[in-house]
Design a protein around this motif. Structure first.
Motif, PDB file in Angstrom:
ATOM      1  N   HIS A   1      16.167  20.014 -55.647  1.00  9.72           N
ATOM      2  CA  HIS A   1      15.362  19.866 -55.034  1.00  9.72           C
ATOM      3  C   HIS A   1      15.043  18.838 -54.519  1.00  9.72           C
ATOM      4  N   VAL A   2      14.163  18.335 -53.898  1.00  8.02           N
ATOM      5  CA  VAL A   2      13.363  17.529 -52.854  1.00  8.02           C
ATOM      6  C   VAL A   2      11.815  16.977 -54.372  1.00  8.02           C
ATOM      7  N   GLN A   3      12.697  15.635 -54.449  1.00  7.93           N
ATOM      8  CA  GLN A   3      11.045  15.037 -55.296  1.00  7.93           C
ATOM      9  C   GLN A   3      10.921  13.861 -54.921  1.00  7.93           C
ATOM     10  N   LYS A   4       9.354  13.842 -54.431  1.00  9.18           N
ATOM     11  CA  LYS A   4       8.849  12.559 -53.966  1.00  9.18           C
ATOM     12  C   LYS A   4       7.722  11.702 -54.932  1.00  9.18           C
ATOM     13  N   ILE A   5       8.400  11.038 -55.080  1.00  7.04           N
ATOM     14  CA  ILE A   5       7.396   9.992 -56.280  1.00  7.04           C
ATOM     15  C   ILE A   5       6.235   8.952 -55.819  1.00  7.04           C
ATOM     16  N   ASP A   6       5.363   8.384 -56.575  1.00  3.88           N
ATOM     17  CA  ASP A   6       4.510   7.665 -55.327  1.00  3.88           C
ATOM     18  C   ASP A   6       4.657   6.312 -56.387  1.00  3.88           C
ATOM     19  N   PRO A   7       4.935   5.447 -55.567  1.00  4.41           N
ATOM     20  CA  PRO A   7       5.662   3.754 -55.584  1.00  4.41           C
ATOM     21  C   PRO A   7       5.029   3.191 -56.709  1.00  4.41           C
ATOM     22  N   ARG A   8       3.725   3.482 -56.858  1.00  5.05           N
ATOM     23  CA  ARG A   8       2.837   2.846 -58.227  1.00  5.05           C
ATOM     24  C   ARG A   8       3.209   4.040 -59.262  1.00  5.05           C
TER      25      ARG A   8
END
Length: 123
Positions: free
Chosen positions: A44-51
């Motif tokens: 899968h592809v994961q997106k993590i918010d910087p904060r």
């Protein structure tokens, strides 16, 4: 993703080359934009918010080493914090430096996968 690497996120220098395939427990590629850090895993592809990434740091400055109790006050982390440098730590983790000056966090691949779906307190 090929290791070792030392990626200056602000300039793009040293960005790791993506891997064609690999084990599900290791990232294949990394990218970063205004929405956050994108990690491409084989499943899968994961997106993590910087904060969210910054608030999930488990280093000794952010968590009590004995109890695991959070030491980091979320109010102290700017809403606009971003990674400025990301580097490989062996074949098991990423080191991340942030725009707020924090640079001692090591995020294991396992811990990064667990961030997905986690709700982090907003202030």
């Amino acid at each position: 993703m090929r290791v070792p690497f030392d990626w200056d996120v602000t300039t793009g220098a040293g960005k790791p080359a993506p891997a064609a395939d690999g084990a599900t427990d290791r990232p294949l590629a990394l990218d970063h934009d205004a929405a956050g850090l994108t990690i491409r895993w084989s499943d899968h592809v994961q997106k993590i918010d910087p904060r969210d990434l910054r608030l999930s740091c488990r280093c000794a400055a952010c968590r009590d080493e004995m109890t695991g109790r959070p030491l980091l006050d979320p109010v102290a982390v700017p809403l606009d914090v971003v990674p400025t440098r990301i580097w490989s730590v062996g074949n098991y983790a990423l080191g991340v430096a942030f725009s707020d000056g924090h640079d001692s966090g090591i995020f294991t691949y396992r811990a990064l996968r667990e961030i997905e779906g986690a709700e982090t307190e907003d202030v």
